[in-house]
Design a protein around this motif. Structure first.
Motif, PDB file in Angstrom:
ATOM      1  N   ASN A   7       0.781  -1.178  -0.141  1.00 50.22           N
ATOM      2  CA  ASN A   7       0.097   0.047   0.171  1.00 50.22           C
ATOM      3  C   ASN A   7       0.882   1.313   0.014  1.00 50.22           C
ATOM      4  N   VAL A   8       0.203   2.454  -0.390  1.00 53.52           N
ATOM      5  CA  VAL A   8       1.173   3.507  -0.531  1.00 53.52           C
ATOM      6  C   VAL A   8       1.652   4.128   0.571  1.00 53.52           C
ATOM      7  N   PHE A   9       1.153   4.015   1.545  1.00 55.08           N
ATOM      8  CA  PHE A   9       1.777   4.562   2.992  1.00 55.08           C
ATOM      9  C   PHE A   9       3.084   3.614   3.422  1.00 55.08           C
ATOM     10  N   ALA A  10       2.735   2.296   3.226  1.00 58.52           N
ATOM     11  CA  ALA A  10       3.809   1.174   3.264  1.00 58.52           C
ATOM     12  C   ALA A  10       5.277   1.743   2.454  1.00 58.52           C
ATOM     13  N   ALA A  30       4.030  12.031  10.106  1.00 56.70           N
ATOM     14  CA  ALA A  30       2.959  12.837   9.653  1.00 56.70           C
ATOM     15  C   ALA A  30       3.473  13.777   8.499  1.00 56.70           C
ATOM     16  N   PHE A  31       2.558  13.492   7.506  1.00 57.69           N
ATOM     17  CA  PHE A  31       2.747  14.136   6.261  1.00 57.69           C
ATOM     18  C   PHE A  31       1.522  14.762   5.374  1.00 57.69           C
ATOM     19  N   HIS A  32       1.833  15.855   4.473  1.00 56.15           N
ATOM     20  CA  HIS A  32       0.798  16.594   3.832  1.00 56.15           C
ATOM     21  C   HIS A  32      -0.011  15.493   2.946  1.00 56.15           C
ATOM     22  N   ASP A  33      -1.408  15.445   2.885  1.00 56.75           N
ATOM     23  CA  ASP A  33      -2.112  14.662   2.317  1.00 56.75           C
ATOM     24  C   ASP A  33      -2.096  15.305   0.648  1.00 56.75           C
ATOM     25  N   ILE A  34      -1.857  14.310  -0.337  1.00 59.01           N
ATOM     26  CA  ILE A  34      -1.325  14.751  -1.868  1.00 59.01           C
ATOM     27  C   ILE A  34      -2.718  15.468  -2.393  1.00 59.01           C
ATOM     28  N   ASN A  35      -3.869  15.121  -1.535  1.00 57.82           N
ATOM     29  CA  ASN A  35      -4.966  15.740  -2.392  1.00 57.82           C
ATOM     30  C   ASN A  35      -5.958  16.434  -1.271  1.00 57.82           C
ATOM     31  N   PRO A  36      -5.396  17.617  -0.794  1.00 55.87           N
ATOM     32  CA  PRO A  36      -5.925  18.055   0.435  1.00 55.87           C
ATOM     33  C   PRO A  36      -7.619  18.488   0.121  1.00 55.87           C
ATOM     34  N   ALA A  90     -10.870   9.250  11.116  1.00 55.59           N
ATOM     35  CA  ALA A  90     -10.055   8.142  10.663  1.00 55.59           C
ATOM     36  C   ALA A  90     -11.112   7.302   9.777  1.00 55.59           C
ATOM     37  N   ASN A  91     -10.954   6.877   8.575  1.00 54.68           N
ATOM     38  CA  ASN A  91     -11.737   6.033   7.816  1.00 54.68           C
ATOM     39  C   ASN A  91     -11.210   4.451   8.158  1.00 54.68           C
ATOM     40  N   HIS A  92     -12.287   3.818   8.152  1.00 55.75           N
ATOM     41  CA  HIS A  92     -12.053   2.312   8.368  1.00 55.75           C
ATOM     42  C   HIS A  92     -13.174   1.545   7.738  1.00 55.75           C
ATOM     43  N   ALA A  96     -16.871   3.426   5.595  1.00 58.84           N
ATOM     44  CA  ALA A  96     -16.282   4.911   5.640  1.00 58.84           C
ATOM     45  C   ALA A  96     -15.399   5.249   4.437  1.00 58.84           C
ATOM     46  N   HIS A  97     -15.447   4.362   3.437  1.00 61.74           N
ATOM     47  CA  HIS A  97     -14.547   4.723   2.233  1.00 61.74           C
ATOM     48  C   HIS A  97     -13.023   4.733   2.303  1.00 61.74           C
ATOM     49  N   GLN A  98     -12.604   3.597   3.180  1.00 61.77           N
ATOM     50  CA  GLN A  98     -10.988   3.644   3.348  1.00 61.77           C
ATOM     51  C   GLN A  98     -10.678   3.315   2.180  1.00 61.77           C
ATOM     52  N   GLU A  99      -9.609   4.041   1.761  1.00 58.81           N
ATOM     53  CA  GLU A  99      -8.836   3.933   0.422  1.00 58.81           C
ATOM     54  C   GLU A  99      -7.510   3.208   0.684  1.00 58.81           C
ATOM     55  N   VAL A 100      -6.794   3.551   1.654  1.00 62.05           N
ATOM     56  CA  VAL A 100      -5.465   2.887   2.041  1.00 62.05           C
ATOM     57  C   VAL A 100      -5.430   2.036   3.070  1.00 62.05           C
ATOM     58  N   PRO A 101      -5.198   0.859   3.174  1.00 63.14           N
ATOM     59  CA  PRO A 101      -5.132  -0.313   4.078  1.00 63.14           C
ATOM     60  C   PRO A 101      -4.034  -0.256   4.982  1.00 63.14           C
ATOM     61  N   LEU A 103      -3.659   2.191   8.831  1.00 64.57           N
ATOM     62  CA  LEU A 103      -4.185   3.161   9.692  1.00 64.57           C
ATOM     63  C   LEU A 103      -3.585   4.592   9.398  1.00 64.57           C
ATOM     64  N   HIS A 104      -4.225   5.425   9.335  1.00 63.24           N
ATOM     65  CA  HIS A 104      -4.046   6.847   9.190  1.00 63.24           C
ATOM     66  C   HIS A 104      -5.254   7.621   9.919  1.00 63.24           C
ATOM     67  N   ILE A 105      -4.816   8.910  10.509  1.00 64.86           N
ATOM     68  CA  ILE A 105      -5.544   9.552  10.955  1.00 64.86           C
ATOM     69  C   ILE A 105      -5.404  10.806  10.291  1.00 64.86           C
ATOM     70  N   HIS A 106      -6.448  11.621   9.646  1.00 60.55           N
ATOM     71  CA  HIS A 106      -6.535  12.790   8.920  1.00 60.55           C
ATOM     72  C   HIS A 106      -6.815  13.781  10.046  1.00 60.55           C
ATOM     73  N   ILE A 107      -5.927  15.051   9.741  1.00 52.21           N
ATOM     74  CA  ILE A 107      -5.946  16.310  10.613  1.00 52.21           C
ATOM     75  C   ILE A 107      -6.490  17.437   9.554  1.00 52.21           C
TER      76      ILE A 107
HETATM   77  P1  AMP Z   1      -8.740   7.295   3.299  1.00 56.61           P
HETATM   78  O1  AMP Z   1     -10.001   7.443   2.235  1.00 56.61           O
HETATM   79  O2  AMP Z   1      -9.005   7.620   4.830  1.00 56.61           O
HETATM   80  O3  AMP Z   1      -8.156   5.915   3.070  1.00 56.61           O
HETATM   81  O4  AMP Z   1      -7.779   8.387   2.743  1.00 56.61           O
HETATM   82  C1  AMP Z   1      -6.486   7.940   1.975  1.00 56.61           C
HETATM   83  C2  AMP Z   1      -5.722   9.415   1.803  1.00 56.61           C
HETATM   84  O5  AMP Z   1      -4.527   9.109   1.244  1.00 56.61           O
HETATM   85  C3  AMP Z   1      -6.461  10.298   0.918  1.00 56.61           C
HETATM   86  O6  AMP Z   1      -7.034  11.755   1.311  1.00 56.61           O
HETATM   87  C4  AMP Z   1      -5.586  10.449  -0.351  1.00 56.61           C
HETATM   88  O7  AMP Z   1      -5.795  11.890  -0.823  1.00 56.61           O
HETATM   89  C5  AMP Z   1      -4.292  10.025   0.577  1.00 56.61           C
HETATM   90  N1  AMP Z   1      -3.074   9.838  -0.259  1.00 56.61           N
HETATM   91  C6  AMP Z   1      -3.103   8.706  -1.281  1.00 56.61           C
HETATM   92  N2  AMP Z   1      -1.889   8.483  -1.753  1.00 56.61           N
HETATM   93  C7  AMP Z   1      -1.028   9.832  -1.116  1.00 56.61           C
HETATM   94  C8  AMP Z   1       0.341  10.076  -1.215  1.00 56.61           C
HETATM   95  N3  AMP Z   1       1.105   9.312  -1.862  1.00 56.61           N
HETATM   96  N4  AMP Z   1       0.827  10.905  -0.381  1.00 56.61           N
HETATM   97  C9  AMP Z   1      -0.087  11.579   0.572  1.00 56.61           C
HETATM   98  N5  AMP Z   1      -1.500  11.139   0.731  1.00 56.61           N
HETATM   99  C10 AMP Z   1      -1.829  10.297  -0.126  1.00 56.61           C
END
Ligand code: AMP
Length: 126
Positions: A7-10, A30-36, A90-92, A96-101, A103-107
């Motif tokens: 997965n992308v965070f790994a 902690a890092f900036h979301d790519i699609n704020p 946090a989406n799970h 909740a439409h979790q995209e990345v498997p 664990l991540h907390i959005h701020i």
């Molecule tokens: P979630 O729907 O909670 O799983 O959110 C996944 C988040 O990861 C989304 O807000 C994406 O914009 C973000 N994201 C995906 N790929 C990257 C990346 N390479 N760097 C930073 N954020 C990312």
């Protein structure tokens, strides 16, 4: 949802793809979301391979759990969000439409954030 080692965070944690780092501790990044979705939108992730909060709560060590929670607060402080206010989310899983498997907390912050959920309304102040 199973943990996917690719997965992308790994990949970010392994240094295989870049990120805009905000804060790093022994147990969290902690890092900036790519699609704020707000003027400030930062993700905080544990360094261990956990898919969700339930997985993290069941399997992470006490040090990892404390370190992750501390890093979330430190990140909000470092971003200057404590005084104006911010939201953590946090989406799970599927609902909740979790995209990345991983664990991540959005701020979120930087502007008034509106209702907590789509279709919801803000409680009136007493
Ligand atoms: P979630 O729907 O909670 O799983 O959110 C996944 C988040 O990861 C989304 O807000 C994406 O914009 C973000 N994201 C995906 N790929 C990257 C990346 N390479 N760097 C930073 N954020 C990312």
């Amino acid at each position: 949802m199973a943990y996917d080692l690719n997965n992308v965070f790994a990949k970010i944690l392994r240094g295989e793809i870049p990120c805009r780092k905000v804060h790093e501790t022994p147990h969290a990044l902690a890092f900036h979301d790519i699609n704020p979705q707000a003027p400030v939108h930062v993700l905080v992730i544990p360094k261990g391979a956990y898919v969700s909060m339930a997985d993290f709560a069941a399997h992470a060590s006490a040090d990892e759990q404390a370190g992750f929670v501390r890093a979330i607060g430190e990140t909000a402080t470092a971003l200057g969000l404590v005084e104006p206010g911010y939201r953590i989310l946090a989406n799970h899983g599927h609902h909740a439409h979790q995209e990345v498997p991983h664990l991540h907390i959005h701020i979120f912050g930087g502007r008034p954030l509106g209702p907590m959920l789509e279709g919801g309304s803000k409680p009136k102040r007493a």
